[in-house]
Write a protein that holds these residues in place. Structure first.
Motif, PDB file in Angstrom:
ATOM      1  N   UNK A 185       0.816  -1.216   0.000  1.00 41.01           N
ATOM      2  CA  UNK A 185       0.000   0.000   0.000  1.00 41.01           C
ATOM      3  C   UNK A 185       0.854   1.273   0.000  1.00 41.01           C
ATOM      4  N   UNK A 186       2.019   1.235   0.661  1.00 40.89           N
ATOM      5  CA  UNK A 186       2.859   2.443   0.693  1.00 40.89           C
ATOM      6  C   UNK A 186       3.276   2.853  -0.715  1.00 40.89           C
ATOM      7  N   UNK A 187       3.717   1.888  -1.496  1.00 41.94           N
ATOM      8  CA  UNK A 187       4.141   2.177  -2.856  1.00 41.94           C
ATOM      9  C   UNK A 187       2.973   2.690  -3.692  1.00 41.94           C
ATOM     10  N   UNK A 188       1.803   2.062  -3.527  1.00 37.02           N
ATOM     11  CA  UNK A 188       0.625   2.472  -4.299  1.00 37.02           C
ATOM     12  C   UNK A 188       0.206   3.904  -3.951  1.00 37.02           C
ATOM     13  N   UNK A 189       0.230   4.241  -2.663  1.00 37.16           N
ATOM     14  CA  UNK A 189      -0.175   5.597  -2.267  1.00 37.16           C
ATOM     15  C   UNK A 189       0.822   6.622  -2.819  1.00 37.16           C
ATOM     16  N   UNK A 190       2.113   6.286  -2.754  1.00 41.95           N
ATOM     17  CA  UNK A 190       3.098   7.227  -3.315  1.00 41.95           C
ATOM     18  C   UNK A 190       2.901   7.390  -4.819  1.00 41.95           C
ATOM     19  N   UNK A 191       2.593   6.291  -5.513  1.00 39.68           N
ATOM     20  CA  UNK A 191       2.306   6.388  -6.949  1.00 39.68           C
ATOM     21  C   UNK A 191       1.119   7.304  -7.221  1.00 39.68           C
ATOM     22  N   UNK A 192       0.043   7.114  -6.454  1.00 40.79           N
ATOM     23  CA  UNK A 192      -1.156   7.953  -6.649  1.00 40.79           C
ATOM     24  C   UNK A 192      -0.820   9.421  -6.444  1.00 40.79           C
ATOM     25  N   UNK A 193      -0.045   9.717  -5.396  1.00 46.49           N
ATOM     26  CA  UNK A 193       0.304  11.115  -5.119  1.00 46.49           C
ATOM     27  C   UNK A 193       1.163  11.691  -6.230  1.00 46.49           C
ATOM     28  N   UNK A 194       2.173  10.928  -6.651  1.00 48.70           N
ATOM     29  CA  UNK A 194       3.102  11.451  -7.652  1.00 48.70           C
ATOM     30  C   UNK A 194       2.435  11.623  -9.010  1.00 48.70           C
ATOM     31  N   UNK A 195       1.494  10.712  -9.338  1.00 49.49           N
ATOM     32  CA  UNK A 195       0.893  10.749 -10.667  1.00 49.49           C
ATOM     33  C   UNK A 195      -0.313  11.668 -10.761  1.00 49.49           C
ATOM     34  N   UNK A 196      -1.034  11.832  -9.669  1.00 43.93           N
ATOM     35  CA  UNK A 196      -2.297  12.569  -9.786  1.00 43.93           C
ATOM     36  C   UNK A 196      -2.552  13.567  -8.656  1.00 43.93           C
ATOM     37  N   UNK A 197      -2.398  13.117  -7.421  1.00 40.97           N
ATOM     38  CA  UNK A 197      -2.971  13.906  -6.321  1.00 40.97           C
ATOM     39  C   UNK A 197      -2.147  15.146  -5.975  1.00 40.97           C
ATOM     40  N   UNK A 198      -0.829  15.010  -5.997  1.00 45.43           N
ATOM     41  CA  UNK A 198       0.023  16.137  -5.614  1.00 45.43           C
ATOM     42  C   UNK A 198       0.876  16.563  -6.808  1.00 45.43           C
ATOM     43  N   UNK A 199       1.329  17.797  -6.754  1.00 49.41           N
ATOM     44  CA  UNK A 199       2.286  18.289  -7.733  1.00 49.41           C
ATOM     45  C   UNK A 199       3.655  18.283  -7.051  1.00 49.41           C
ATOM     46  N   UNK A 200       4.498  17.284  -7.365  1.00 49.12           N
ATOM     47  CA  UNK A 200       5.750  17.131  -6.600  1.00 49.12           C
ATOM     48  C   UNK A 200       6.711  18.309  -6.752  1.00 49.12           C
ATOM     49  N   UNK A 201       6.491  19.147  -7.760  1.00 43.83           N
ATOM     50  CA  UNK A 201       7.354  20.324  -7.934  1.00 43.83           C
ATOM     51  C   UNK A 201       7.040  21.382  -6.865  1.00 43.83           C
ATOM     52  N   UNK A 202       5.770  21.534  -6.574  1.00 45.17           N
ATOM     53  CA  UNK A 202       5.351  22.634  -5.698  1.00 45.17           C
ATOM     54  C   UNK A 202       4.793  22.190  -4.363  1.00 45.17           C
ATOM     55  N   UNK A 203       4.501  20.905  -4.223  1.00 45.20           N
ATOM     56  CA  UNK A 203       3.798  20.463  -3.019  1.00 45.20           C
ATOM     57  C   UNK A 203       4.513  19.296  -2.330  1.00 45.20           C
ATOM     58  N   UNK A 204       4.392  19.295  -1.030  1.00 44.50           N
ATOM     59  CA  UNK A 204       4.841  18.152  -0.223  1.00 44.50           C
ATOM     60  C   UNK A 204       3.619  17.381   0.239  1.00 44.50           C
ATOM     61  N   UNK A 205       3.766  16.084   0.391  1.00 48.93           N
ATOM     62  CA  UNK A 205       2.632  15.335   0.944  1.00 48.93           C
ATOM     63  C   UNK A 205       3.092  14.385   2.038  1.00 48.93           C
ATOM     64  N   UNK A 206       2.183  14.138   2.953  1.00 53.44           N
ATOM     65  CA  UNK A 206       2.374  13.143   4.006  1.00 53.44           C
ATOM     66  C   UNK A 206       1.115  12.312   4.055  1.00 53.44           C
ATOM     67  N   UNK A 207       1.250  11.063   4.454  1.00 49.02           N
ATOM     68  CA  UNK A 207       0.028  10.254   4.547  1.00 49.02           C
ATOM     69  C   UNK A 207       0.105   9.306   5.730  1.00 49.02           C
ATOM     70  N   UNK A 208      -1.082   8.909   6.157  1.00 48.98           N
ATOM     71  CA  UNK A 208      -1.205   7.921   7.218  1.00 48.98           C
ATOM     72  C   UNK A 208      -2.166   6.848   6.749  1.00 48.98           C
ATOM     73  N   UNK A 209      -1.884   5.616   7.124  1.00 47.43           N
ATOM     74  CA  UNK A 209      -2.763   4.501   6.769  1.00 47.43           C
ATOM     75  C   UNK A 209      -3.323   3.925   8.054  1.00 47.43           C
TER      76      UNK A 209
END
Lengths: 83, 83
Positions: free
Chosen positions: B53-77
């Motif tokens: 799940x960690x890899x999948x969530x990072x994929x979702x963030x990098x591909x769609x949810x966050x803009x890695x150039x301008x945004x940081x993200x943190x997540x909890x499961x």
């Protein structure tokens, strides 16, 4: 200085078209195991120390930050050192 | 079923016009002790159990949810029971 972190989410049962759109897009990218998505806002305030910070934060949320008809909010207050 | 809570905020130093607008509006309402405001997104995903799940969530963030150039993200499961 205090840091107030406010989490604002749609109330249970309120339609969340942005969440639905995110779910559809995730599904199109192959993440079809995501069954539900809810989107909300995260607001961080850095404020001077107040006596009655809880009341002030609730006022800010009710008057400006959240829509009490459609959204629920939760907040946390922590002490931070900032220059 | 797992609940993934993703917090997405602008990176340090990136201009946050929405946060600035919120600060100006709060100030106009009398909350002039708010010295800085940062706004971000909060996304809650309800997903089937994954192995990775960690890899999948990072994929979702990098591909769609966050803009890695301008945004940081943190997540909890967390594990949740849902019907």
């Amino acid at each position: 200085m205090k840091k107030v972190t406010i989490r604002i989410m749609p109330k249970q049962g309120v339609l969340d078209p942005q969440g639905k759109a995110v779910q559809t897009s995730l599904s199109a990218l192959g993440f079809s195991d995501v069954k539900e998505v809810q989107t909300g806002k995260l607001i961080e305030l850095f404020v001077e120390d107040y006596q009655n910070i809880d009341q002030r934060v609730r006022d800010m949320c009710d008057k400006l930050l959240a829509n009490p008809v459609m959204e629920d909010y939760h907040y946390e207050v922590e002490e931070v050192a900032r220059t």
